[in-house]
Write a protein that holds these residues in place. Structure first.
Motif, PDB file in Angstrom:
ATOM      1  N   GLU A  76       0.861  -1.176   0.000  1.00 15.69           N
ATOM      2  CA  GLU A  76       0.000   0.000   0.000  1.00 15.69           C
ATOM      3  C   GLU A  76       0.907   1.238   0.000  1.00 15.69           C
ATOM      4  O   GLU A  76       1.881   1.282   0.740  1.00 15.69           O
ATOM      5  CB  GLU A  76      -0.821  -0.043   1.287  1.00 15.69           C
ATOM      6  CG  GLU A  76      -1.991   0.870   1.334  1.00 15.69           C
ATOM      7  CD  GLU A  76      -2.729   0.670   2.670  1.00 15.69           C
ATOM      8  OE1 GLU A  76      -3.399  -0.373   2.840  1.00 15.69           O
ATOM      9  OE2 GLU A  76      -2.592   1.544   3.528  1.00 15.69           O
TER      10      GLU A  76
ATOM     11  N   ASN B  29      -8.826   5.786   5.736  1.00  8.24           N
ATOM     12  CA  ASN B  29      -8.506   5.141   4.458  1.00  8.24           C
ATOM     13  C   ASN B  29      -7.663   6.029   3.546  1.00  8.24           C
ATOM     14  O   ASN B  29      -8.055   6.303   2.432  1.00  8.24           O
ATOM     15  CB  ASN B  29      -9.825   4.841   3.752  1.00  8.24           C
ATOM     16  CG  ASN B  29      -9.960   3.368   3.476  1.00  8.24           C
ATOM     17  OD1 ASN B  29      -9.057   2.583   3.785  1.00  8.24           O
ATOM     18  ND2 ASN B  29     -11.069   2.986   2.878  1.00  8.24           N
TER      19      ASN B  29
ATOM     20  N   GLU C 196     -12.139   6.707  -3.482  1.00  7.06           N
ATOM     21  CA  GLU C 196     -12.783   7.614  -2.513  1.00  7.06           C
ATOM     22  C   GLU C 196     -12.067   8.952  -2.409  1.00  7.06           C
ATOM     23  O   GLU C 196     -12.706  10.004  -2.352  1.00  7.06           O
ATOM     24  CB  GLU C 196     -12.778   6.958  -1.124  1.00  7.06           C
ATOM     25  CG  GLU C 196     -14.098   6.344  -0.777  1.00  7.06           C
ATOM     26  CD  GLU C 196     -14.119   5.764   0.635  1.00  7.06           C
ATOM     27  OE1 GLU C 196     -15.143   5.175   0.967  1.00  7.06           O
ATOM     28  OE2 GLU C 196     -13.133   5.894   1.392  1.00  7.06           O
TER      29      GLU C 196
ATOM     30  N   ASN D  13      -7.466   4.123  -4.725  1.00  3.97           N
ATOM     31  CA  ASN D  13      -8.454   4.599  -3.750  1.00  3.97           C
ATOM     32  C   ASN D  13      -9.354   5.648  -4.401  1.00  3.97           C
ATOM     33  O   ASN D  13      -9.056   6.838  -4.397  1.00  3.97           O
ATOM     34  CB  ASN D  13      -7.730   5.177  -2.526  1.00  3.97           C
ATOM     35  CG  ASN D  13      -8.698   5.562  -1.416  1.00  3.97           C
ATOM     36  OD1 ASN D  13      -9.910   5.525  -1.602  1.00  3.97           O
ATOM     37  ND2 ASN D  13      -8.145   5.920  -0.267  1.00  3.97           N
TER      38      ASN D  13
END
Lengths: 124, 365
Positions: A22, A95, A80, A78
């Motif tokens: 990540e 997140n 979002e 991601n």
């Protein structure tokens, strides 16, 4: 999470999670940028070398390029934070990762990355 | 070594992030640029603008001297009135943009950009020959605090400034016993005032404005929000939207140029010619049609052809979209509603030409 996190001097982090990595930017970088109003992430399946620009993030004041801490192929982004970049400034939002990658990076690529605690010392 | 205003310690205590601006160590933000921006539109904000230049021009020939320097007609000013001006060079380009106040006959006060004070003084001195006039740079003696927003005048009223000057006017007054000059001007598009005070009283006035401002929701505002506020109001920024190769007509400032002034001034031939025959480039406002952000110096395209360059760009917290100012080639097709593209990181993004200002000004005239 912070104990496994490795950071660059340009404020990106990488952390291993279940065989994938990540990647995002550090809390310090987010604080320094101020209001984040735009995030541009790469397409899934795109590949980048270490230190290549893979994303752009813009605060009210300026645009900043984000670099790959290690090489790899993007497997997830991601969405979002692309839709709502201001989430990055929200302390309760957890997140904050940018992309997940598959990587065959060797030891050499990891050699210049800093432990989170060393990174903190470096920037403060 | 960067310069500091007399409010520098206050900014640091308030937790401001400090940056270099035109050689000054200035607060760019205290909490959040967007929050500070909205607070000025909804309540009231305090700005330390002590870095700006303050000049006094006085003497028998001050009126004739100033009339040689700017396209505006300074003879029209009555005592206490101000006018937005441009200091033009011989080609009609801008050495700076200024506000000139008439204090009394043969005595004028000028507010200039921090980044341009030296150039202004140099240019004024070069033009001084033959005029019986003195130019004093008093920038280092005074601090300047802008109080801006729909509740700015209520706040000042609560501190005893009952009789504020009208828009673009200045008067001497007393604020809690301190001598101040109060000018009904600003750089946000909101009602408000700029308070000029001797340096030794700056901290006191700043603290009292914060204290009395509490019930009005006052916040200190950094240069970050100052920039987004002025952009929404489409107020030009020297160095971005104005420079020595741009005339007031090209900059969309024809409204501020006297059409009837008989005196000659620097660049008058060029400016009058442009007023009559039009300009090759012009300033326009645009809004982005996607989420991308245009920035200073990005290229502007129409129908695949490069037509200009962005001079200011960023977010509009009030409109909830991204906006900018650009100089483009003059063309009948490129007017309000026309589609243009902005080159952002090697990709063209759609934008639309819109009317200026982006957000309606609310100055009380």
């Amino acid at each position: 999470m912070e104990e496994n996190m490795l950071c660059t001097k340009t404020h990106e982090y990488v952390v291993e999670k279940g065989g994938k990595y990540e990647i995002g930017i550090t809390d310090y970088a987010i604080e320094q940028l101020g209001d984040i109003v735009f995030v541009e992430l790469p397409e899934v399946d795109s590949e980048f070398g270490k230190n290549e620009v893979f994303a752009t993030i813009e605060s009210v004041k300026a645009a900043s390029e984000i670099y790959m801490p290690i090489s790899g192929k993007v497997v997830e982004i991601n969405e979002e934070i692309v839709d709502s970049p201001e989430l990055l400034n929200d302390e309760s939002y957890e997140n904050k990762w940018f992309i997940k990658i598959e990587s065959k990076a060797d030891q050499v690529e990891f050699a210049d990355l800093l432990d989170y605690s060393d990174y903190k010392e470096e920037v403060e | 070594m960067t310069k500091q205003t007399f409010l520098h310690d206050k900014h640091v205590q308030l937790g401001a992030r400090m940056v270099d601006f035109a050689g000054w160590d200035m607060p760019v933000q205290y909490t959040s640029i967007i929050e500070e921006h909205k607070n000025v539109r909804e309540n009231v904000g305090l700005f330390d603008v002590s870095h700006m230049g303050e000049l006094l021009v006085y003497g028998k020939d001050s009126l004739a001297f100033l009339n040689k320097l700017v396209p505006q007609d300074i003879a029209k000013l009555t005592d206490g009135k101000a006018v937005y001006c441009q200091l033009t060079n011989k080609k009609g380009g801008l050495v700076d943009d200024l506000i000139i106040y008439k204090l009394e006959d043969e005595k004028y006060f000028i507010i200039a950009n921090a980044s341009r004070v030296d150039e202004d003084l140099n240019w004024m001195t070069l033009n001084q020959t033959g005029f019986d006039v003195e130019i004093d740079n008093i920038s280092h003696k005074y601090s300047l605090i802008a109080v801006q927003g729909p509740k700015a005048c209520e706040l000042l009223c609560s501190m005893g400034l009952k009789d504020l000057p009208k828009f673009f006017s200045i008067k001497k007054d007393s604020l809690l016993g301190i001598d101040v000059w109060v000018s009904r001007t600003g750089y946000t598009g909101e009602d408000g005032a700029e308070i000029m005070v001797k340096n030794q009283n700056a901290e006191f006035v700043w603290d009292k404005l914060l204290e009395y401002g509490k019930p009005f929701g006052v916040m200190p505002i950094g240069l970050g929000a100052r920039d987004t506020l002025r952009l929404e109001a489409a107020l030009h920024l020297y160095g971005n939207d104005l420079d020595e190769n741009t005339t007031p007509i090209e900059a969309g400032l024809s409204w501020s140029v006297s059409k009837t002034k008989t005196e000659d001034y620097n660049g008058k031939d060029v400016i009058m010619n442009q007023l009559q025959n039009g300009v090759d480039k012009k300033l326009i406002g645009f809004r982005m049609l996607d989420k991308s952000i245009a920035r200073h110096e990005y290229e502007v395209y129409a129908d695949g052809e490069k037509i200009g360059v962005v001079t200011s760009g960023g977010v509009s917290p009030v409109r909830g979209e991204n906006i900018g100012l650009a100089y483009i080639k003059s063309s009948d097709k490129l007017t309000t509603g026309a589609k243009i593209q902005i080159m952002i990181r090697e990709k063209l993004h759609d934008a639309e030409i819109v009317k200026l200002p982006f957000v309606q000004k609310r100055n009380k005239v």
